[in-house]
Motif scaffolding. Structure first.
Motif, short mmCIF file in Angstrom:
data_model
loop_
_atom_site.label_atom_id
_atom_site.label_comp_id
_atom_site.label_asym_id
_atom_site.label_seq_id
_atom_site.Cartn_x
_atom_site.Cartn_y
_atom_site.Cartn_z
N ILE A 156 -35.62 48.56 33.13
CA ILE A 156 -36.55 49.16 34.09
C ILE A 156 -35.78 49.50 35.35
CG2 ILE A 156 -38.52 48.69 35.60
CD1 ILE A 156 -39.77 47.10 33.35
N SER A 157 -36.00 50.71 35.86
CA SER A 157 -35.34 51.15 37.09
C SER A 157 -36.38 51.51 38.13
CB SER A 157 -34.44 52.36 36.81
OG SER A 157 -35.20 53.44 36.26
N ALA A 158 -35.97 51.43 39.40
CA ALA A 158 -36.87 51.77 40.50
C ALA A 158 -36.04 52.02 41.75
CB ALA A 158 -37.88 50.64 40.75
N ILE A 159 -36.66 52.65 42.74
CA ILE A 159 -35.99 52.96 44.01
C ILE A 159 -36.77 52.34 45.16
CG2 ILE A 159 -35.27 54.81 45.59
CD1 ILE A 159 -34.89 56.60 43.16
N GLY A 160 -36.05 51.71 46.07
CA GLY A 160 -36.67 51.15 47.26
C GLY A 160 -36.74 52.17 48.37
N HIS A 161 -37.91 52.35 48.93
CA HIS A 161 -38.06 53.31 50.03
C HIS A 161 -37.28 52.86 51.25
CE1 HIS A 161 -39.94 56.35 52.55
NE2 HIS A 161 -40.24 55.41 53.43
N SER A 162 -37.25 51.57 51.51
CA SER A 162 -36.53 51.06 52.68
C SER A 162 -35.02 51.09 52.46
CB SER A 162 -36.98 49.63 52.99
OG SER A 162 -38.34 49.60 53.36
N SER A 163 -34.57 50.66 51.29
CA SER A 163 -33.12 50.57 51.03
C SER A 163 -32.51 51.92 50.69
CB SER A 163 -32.87 49.59 49.88
OG SER A 163 -33.33 50.14 48.65
N GLY A 164 -33.30 52.81 50.07
CA GLY A 164 -32.76 54.08 49.62
C GLY A 164 -31.85 53.95 48.41
N ASN A 165 -31.94 52.80 47.71
CA ASN A 165 -31.07 52.54 46.57
C ASN A 165 -31.86 52.48 45.26
OD1 ASN A 165 -28.68 52.37 48.10
ND2 ASN A 165 -29.15 50.26 48.65
N LEU A 166 -31.21 52.92 44.19
CA LEU A 166 -31.75 52.88 42.84
C LEU A 166 -31.20 51.65 42.13
CD1 LEU A 166 -33.03 54.04 40.22
CD2 LEU A 166 -31.07 55.59 40.08
N VAL A 167 -32.09 50.80 41.63
CA VAL A 167 -31.66 49.56 40.98
C VAL A 167 -32.31 49.44 39.60
CG1 VAL A 167 -31.30 48.36 43.18
CG2 VAL A 167 -33.53 48.19 42.03
N ALA A 168 -31.72 48.57 38.76
CA ALA A 168 -32.22 48.39 37.40
C ALA A 168 -32.26 46.91 37.05
CB ALA A 168 -31.34 49.15 36.42
N TRP A 169 -33.29 46.53 36.28
CA TRP A 169 -33.41 45.19 35.70
C TRP A 169 -33.31 45.30 34.19
CZ3 TRP A 169 -36.50 47.14 39.52
CH2 TRP A 169 -36.56 46.45 40.73
N ARG A 170 -33.00 44.17 33.55
CA ARG A 170 -32.76 44.17 32.11
C ARG A 170 -33.37 42.93 31.48
NH1 ARG A 170 -28.64 42.09 28.73
NH2 ARG A 170 -27.89 43.67 27.25
N SER A 171 -33.94 43.11 30.28
CA SER A 171 -34.48 41.98 29.52
C SER A 171 -33.91 42.02 28.11
CB SER A 171 -36.00 42.06 29.45
OG SER A 171 -36.51 41.05 28.58
N ASP A 172 -33.44 40.84 27.65
CA ASP A 172 -32.92 40.72 26.27
C ASP A 172 -33.90 40.03 25.34
OD1 ASP A 172 -30.44 41.87 26.95
OD2 ASP A 172 -29.69 39.95 27.67
N ASP A 173 -35.07 39.64 25.85
CA ASP A 173 -36.00 38.87 25.03
C ASP A 173 -37.37 39.52 24.95
OD1 ASP A 173 -36.92 38.41 27.59
OD2 ASP A 173 -36.37 36.28 27.64
#
Length: 303
Positions: A37-54
């Motif tokens: 899952i990816s998302a962008i923070g309005h305050s940070s201006g950065n694109l980040v991703a989370w990951r699940s293996d289960d």
């Protein structure tokens, strides 16, 4: 259960002032290894991703995808998964001042992301500033990115393809036969899909009309009046959905019913999905209602 019931929510992560609205918001892809899952923070201006293996029970991250701080602050991005777990994320990037299309790949299920590559820089100095990009990966691991450009006073859709898993992209090509002279951003970026046969299908808006076209074919097909279109490609044919207008009627055209039918009223931001093999049901999801009484609804279409 064909979308008749959904489990309770699971917390993935937290972003202060998450970018939302007008096609902003999280994206999700599923591979044999993981859910990302990816998302962008309005305050940070950065694109980040989370990951699940289960299967989504627990999540690791976030991992930052853009390698220049605050460069993704427009908040519009897309993500796709292809064969052998290849992931590619693309976004509107502001690191050079004007709005450009950038991207990054992951080959380890979203654990790490490669150095960013420029997909496209417009000779005008900017692409359309608030139309979301789209991305899809075909069975040959070609990455296709689509966006709305700004050239010679026109806001038309363009597409570029990478044959080397996102390291470089071929010369961008314009989609469609006509052009849309417009000195504003329509905030409407279209969508992409790959059929089980490997054909690339595009859908997008020009003025008040929704068009579809296949890659490398000059013809365009007008499928209805409206905006915010989305597409799913299946073994039985292509499914198209769009809005007659924002917060208006949600229209759907299927291989069995080419004449559009109304699915919902007061709808916004529709999206569709089907299996990677193009078999089984197609699920369409949308927001319905007005703030503060918004709901997320879905409809399952069984071929």
């Amino acid at each position: 259960d064909n979308g008749q019931e959904f489990s309770g929510p699971t917390k993935v992560g937290r972003i202060e002032k998450l970018s939302l609205g007008m096609r902003r918001g999280p994206r999700i892809v599923v591979s044999n290894e993981s859910i990302v899952i990816s998302a962008i923070g309005h305050s940070s201006g950065n694109l980040v991703a989370w990951r699940s293996d289960d299967g989504g029970d627990s999540w690791s991250g976030p991992v930052q995808v853009n390698d220049v701080e605050k460069s993704a602050r427009e908040g519009l991005h897309a993500m796709a998964c292809g064969p052998e777990g290849l992931l590619f994320c693309t976004w509107l990037d502001l690191r050079s001042g004007g709005t450009e299309i950038y991207g990054s790949r992951s080959v380890d299920g979203g654990k790490t992301w490669a150095s960013n590559s420029r997909v496209y820089r417009s000779p005008s100095g900017t692409v359309c500033e608030c139309c979301h990009p789209s991305v899809v990966i075909d069975r040959d691991q070609q990455i296709h990115v689509m966006w709305r450009n700004v050239l010679d006073g026109n806001r038309d859709m363009y597409l570029a393809t990478s044959d080397d898993r996102g390291d470089s992209f071929r010369t961008a090509r314009k989609l469609g036969l006509g052009s849309w002279p417009l000195n504003a951003c329509p905030m409407d970026g279209g969508e992409l899909a790959v059929s089980p046969e490997g054909d690339l299908i595009t859908i997008w808006r020009r003025n008040n009309q929704v068009f579809t076209a296949m890659l490398d074919q000059p013809a365009e097909i007008a499928i209805g009046l409206g905006e915010q279109p989305t597409v799913s490609a299946t073994a039985d044919g292509d499914y198209f959905a769009w809005l007659a207008r924002r917060h208006g009627d949600l229209m759907l055209a299927t291989p069995a019913h080419q004449k559009p039918e109304k699915v919902a009223t007061e709808a916004s931001d529709p999206d569709m999905a089907t299996s990677p093999t193009g078999t089984g049901p197609v699920v369409i999801v949308w927001e319905q209602g007005q703030k503060p009484n918004l709901s997320i609804l879905s409809k399952t279409i069984v071929p």
